[in-house]
Design a protein around this motif. Structure first.
Motif, PDB file in Angstrom:
ATOM      1  N   PRO A  67       0.802  -1.226   0.000  1.00  0.00           N
ATOM      2  CA  PRO A  67       0.000   0.000   0.000  1.00  0.00           C
ATOM      3  C   PRO A  67       0.839   1.283   0.000  1.00  0.00           C
ATOM      4  O   PRO A  67       0.330   2.345  -0.372  1.00  0.00           O
ATOM      5  CB  PRO A  67      -0.817  -0.103   1.297  1.00  0.00           C
ATOM      6  CG  PRO A  67      -0.872  -1.563   1.588  1.00  0.00           C
ATOM      7  CD  PRO A  67       0.436  -2.121   1.119  1.00  0.00           C
ATOM      8  N   GLU A  68       2.124   1.187   0.382  1.00  0.00           N
ATOM      9  CA  GLU A  68       2.988   2.362   0.434  1.00  0.00           C
ATOM     10  C   GLU A  68       3.785   2.576  -0.860  1.00  0.00           C
ATOM     11  O   GLU A  68       4.643   3.457  -0.921  1.00  0.00           O
ATOM     12  CB  GLU A  68       3.976   2.229   1.611  1.00  0.00           C
ATOM     13  CG  GLU A  68       3.322   2.030   2.961  1.00  0.00           C
ATOM     14  CD  GLU A  68       2.409   3.179   3.318  1.00  0.00           C
ATOM     15  OE1 GLU A  68       2.796   4.346   3.073  1.00  0.00           O
ATOM     16  OE2 GLU A  68       1.302   2.921   3.829  1.00  0.00           O
ATOM     17  N   PHE A  69       3.502   1.783  -1.870  1.00  0.00           N
ATOM     18  CA  PHE A  69       4.259   1.879  -3.124  1.00  0.00           C
ATOM     19  C   PHE A  69       4.175   3.295  -3.713  1.00  0.00           C
ATOM     20  O   PHE A  69       3.078   3.841  -3.912  1.00  0.00           O
ATOM     21  CB  PHE A  69       3.717   0.882  -4.144  1.00  0.00           C
ATOM     22  CG  PHE A  69       4.373   0.979  -5.497  1.00  0.00           C
ATOM     23  CD1 PHE A  69       5.580   0.355  -5.751  1.00  0.00           C
ATOM     24  CD2 PHE A  69       3.774   1.713  -6.520  1.00  0.00           C
ATOM     25  CE1 PHE A  69       6.183   0.451  -6.993  1.00  0.00           C
ATOM     26  CE2 PHE A  69       4.374   1.807  -7.766  1.00  0.00           C
ATOM     27  CZ  PHE A  69       5.578   1.180  -7.994  1.00  0.00           C
ATOM     28  N   ASP A  70       5.337   3.893  -3.992  1.00  0.00           N
ATOM     29  CA  ASP A  70       5.370   5.227  -4.597  1.00  0.00           C
ATOM     30  C   ASP A  70       6.579   5.390  -5.525  1.00  0.00           C
ATOM     31  O   ASP A  70       7.089   6.499  -5.717  1.00  0.00           O
ATOM     32  CB  ASP A  70       5.388   6.309  -3.521  1.00  0.00           C
ATOM     33  CG  ASP A  70       6.636   6.247  -2.629  1.00  0.00           C
ATOM     34  OD1 ASP A  70       7.430   5.295  -2.783  1.00  0.00           O
ATOM     35  OD2 ASP A  70       6.807   7.148  -1.791  1.00  0.00           O
ATOM     36  N   ALA A  71       7.033   4.283  -6.091  1.00  0.00           N
ATOM     37  CA  ALA A  71       8.273   4.316  -6.878  1.00  0.00           C
ATOM     38  C   ALA A  71       8.100   4.952  -8.255  1.00  0.00           C
ATOM     39  O   ALA A  71       9.084   5.365  -8.870  1.00  0.00           O
ATOM     40  CB  ALA A  71       8.826   2.893  -7.033  1.00  0.00           C
ATOM     41  N   ILE A  72       6.869   5.026  -8.767  1.00  0.00           N
ATOM     42  CA  ILE A  72       6.641   5.641 -10.072  1.00  0.00           C
ATOM     43  C   ILE A  72       6.099   7.046  -9.843  1.00  0.00           C
ATOM     44  O   ILE A  72       4.968   7.216  -9.369  1.00  0.00           O
ATOM     45  CB  ILE A  72       5.670   4.822 -10.931  1.00  0.00           C
ATOM     46  CG1 ILE A  72       6.217   3.410 -11.149  1.00  0.00           C
ATOM     47  CG2 ILE A  72       5.437   5.510 -12.269  1.00  0.00           C
ATOM     48  CD1 ILE A  72       5.258   2.494 -11.876  1.00  0.00           C
ATOM     49  N   GLU A  73       6.909   8.039 -10.172  1.00  0.00           N
ATOM     50  CA  GLU A  73       6.562   9.437  -9.922  1.00  0.00           C
ATOM     51  C   GLU A  73       5.988  10.084 -11.173  1.00  0.00           C
ATOM     52  O   GLU A  73       6.497   9.878 -12.281  1.00  0.00           O
ATOM     53  CB  GLU A  73       7.815  10.213  -9.515  1.00  0.00           C
ATOM     54  CG  GLU A  73       7.937  10.517  -8.052  1.00  0.00           C
ATOM     55  CD  GLU A  73       9.094  11.460  -7.793  1.00  0.00           C
ATOM     56  OE1 GLU A  73       8.881  12.506  -7.171  1.00  0.00           O
ATOM     57  OE2 GLU A  73      10.214  11.120  -8.229  1.00  0.00           O
ATOM     58  N   THR A  74       4.962  10.898 -10.999  1.00  0.00           N
ATOM     59  CA  THR A  74       4.416  11.696 -12.084  1.00  0.00           C
ATOM     60  C   THR A  74       4.991  13.105 -12.021  1.00  0.00           C
ATOM     61  O   THR A  74       4.961  13.741 -10.963  1.00  0.00           O
ATOM     62  CB  THR A  74       2.882  11.793 -11.989  1.00  0.00           C
ATOM     63  OG1 THR A  74       2.318  10.481 -12.025  1.00  0.00           O
ATOM     64  CG2 THR A  74       2.318  12.611 -13.138  1.00  0.00           C
ATOM     65  N   LEU A  75       5.510  13.594 -13.131  1.00  0.00           N
ATOM     66  CA  LEU A  75       5.918  14.986 -13.247  1.00  0.00           C
ATOM     67  C   LEU A  75       4.951  15.636 -14.232  1.00  0.00           C
ATOM     68  O   LEU A  75       5.045  15.421 -15.437  1.00  0.00           O
ATOM     69  CB  LEU A  75       7.361  15.105 -13.741  1.00  0.00           C
ATOM     70  CG  LEU A  75       8.429  14.813 -12.683  1.00  0.00           C
ATOM     71  CD1 LEU A  75       8.623  13.299 -12.543  1.00  0.00           C
ATOM     72  CD2 LEU A  75       9.738  15.487 -13.022  1.00  0.00           C
ATOM     73  N   TYR A  76       3.980  16.323 -13.699  1.00  0.00           N
ATOM     74  CA  TYR A  76       2.865  16.821 -14.497  1.00  0.00           C
ATOM     75  C   TYR A  76       3.343  17.708 -15.647  1.00  0.00           C
ATOM     76  O   TYR A  76       4.150  18.613 -15.466  1.00  0.00           O
ATOM     77  CB  TYR A  76       1.871  17.566 -13.609  1.00  0.00           C
ATOM     78  CG  TYR A  76       1.178  16.644 -12.645  1.00  0.00           C
ATOM     79  CD1 TYR A  76       0.112  15.844 -13.073  1.00  0.00           C
ATOM     80  CD2 TYR A  76       1.604  16.531 -11.336  1.00  0.00           C
ATOM     81  CE1 TYR A  76      -0.504  14.957 -12.206  1.00  0.00           C
ATOM     82  CE2 TYR A  76       0.990  15.644 -10.455  1.00  0.00           C
ATOM     83  CZ  TYR A  76      -0.070  14.862 -10.898  1.00  0.00           C
ATOM     84  OH  TYR A  76      -0.672  13.984 -10.043  1.00  0.00           O
TER      85      TYR A  76
END
Length: 238
Positions: free
Chosen positions: A220-229
């Motif tokens: 649930p804490e997965f955040d490895a793929i970042e969006t740069l808007y």
């Protein structure tokens, strides 16, 4: 060559598509409604499935939805519909390609070849997809909790398996190969799609959204793929 399961309730389409694919050495099994097709796909998985959308007993989108619960089998959606919302829905559910009727047999053959090649099931392939070939892709990639094995199409997060479609795997592989570097949507299209296949920017966004959901089911804490808007995406190695 490949084993292909075709599910379409139009006998003329089934006959013409089967003949075209068989002439290129593929083995075809055909079914005329969604429920029968789903049962066959689950009991005897082929190398590729081609699904019509409008069918009796169960439509192609529902067949795809149920398949994606258990398998990353390559799927092409085949439909007479031309509304954009149906195409986006198909990609959101995990389709690998989408072809509108009417279509030429040559187009179908080339799209089938491209999907099989991306899945590492083409007769000339030794690695999965164009990005893998460009970067000695048979080697496993390890980035923090992530392990990708292109040769086996395996994805692990903190030792737990994550089932990805062919397209999702190639997108993640492209990002993970250079952690911290931003990949534009065009860069990601080039990594995951061959033969100048055009897909809308929103299709890439849909694949990324679906991929994140799969990882968050494991962590649930997965955040490895970042969006740069307005720019694209990058893989953040923790």
């Amino acid at each position: 060559m490949a084993k292909i399961t075709l599910v379409d309730d139009d006998e003329n389409i089934v006959t013409s598509v089967s003949l075209a694919l068989e002439s290129h050495g593929h083995t075809i099994k055909a079914y005329y409604d969604g429920a029968s097709g789903l049962a066959a796909l689950e009991n005897d998985p082929p190398d590729l499935a081609i699904l019509d959308v409008k069918m009796p007993r169960m439509d192609g989108m529902e067949v795809l939805r149920r398949l994606r619960r258990t398998t990353d089998l390559p799927v092409i959606i085949l439909t007479s519909k031309d509304e954009e919302i149906d195409e986006i829905l198909g990609f959101n559910l995990g389709a690998d390609d989408y072809i509108h009727k009417p279509f030429s047999q040559r187009l179908l053959i080339e799209r089938v070849k491209a999907v099989l090649r991306r899945a590492g099931r083409g007769e000339e392939d030794t690695v999965v997809g164009p990005a893998a070939a460009a970067d000695a892709g048979a080697r496993a990639i390890k980035r923090g909790k992530l392990t990708l094995d292109p040769a086996r199409h395996d994805c692990l997060w903190d030792g737990k398996p994550v089932k990805l479609t062919v397209t999702e795997f190639l997108l993640l592989q492209s990002l993970a190969q250079r952690p911290g570097f931003v990949k534009s949507r065009d860069n990601l299209m080039d990594a995951a799609y061959e033969d100048q296949v055009y897909v809308d920017d929103r299709t890439i966004d849909s694949h990324i959204k679906r991929m994140r959901k799969k990882f968050r089911e494991v962590d649930p804490e997965f955040d490895a793929i970042e969006t740069l808007y307005g720019v694209g995406y990058r893989y953040r190695e923790s």
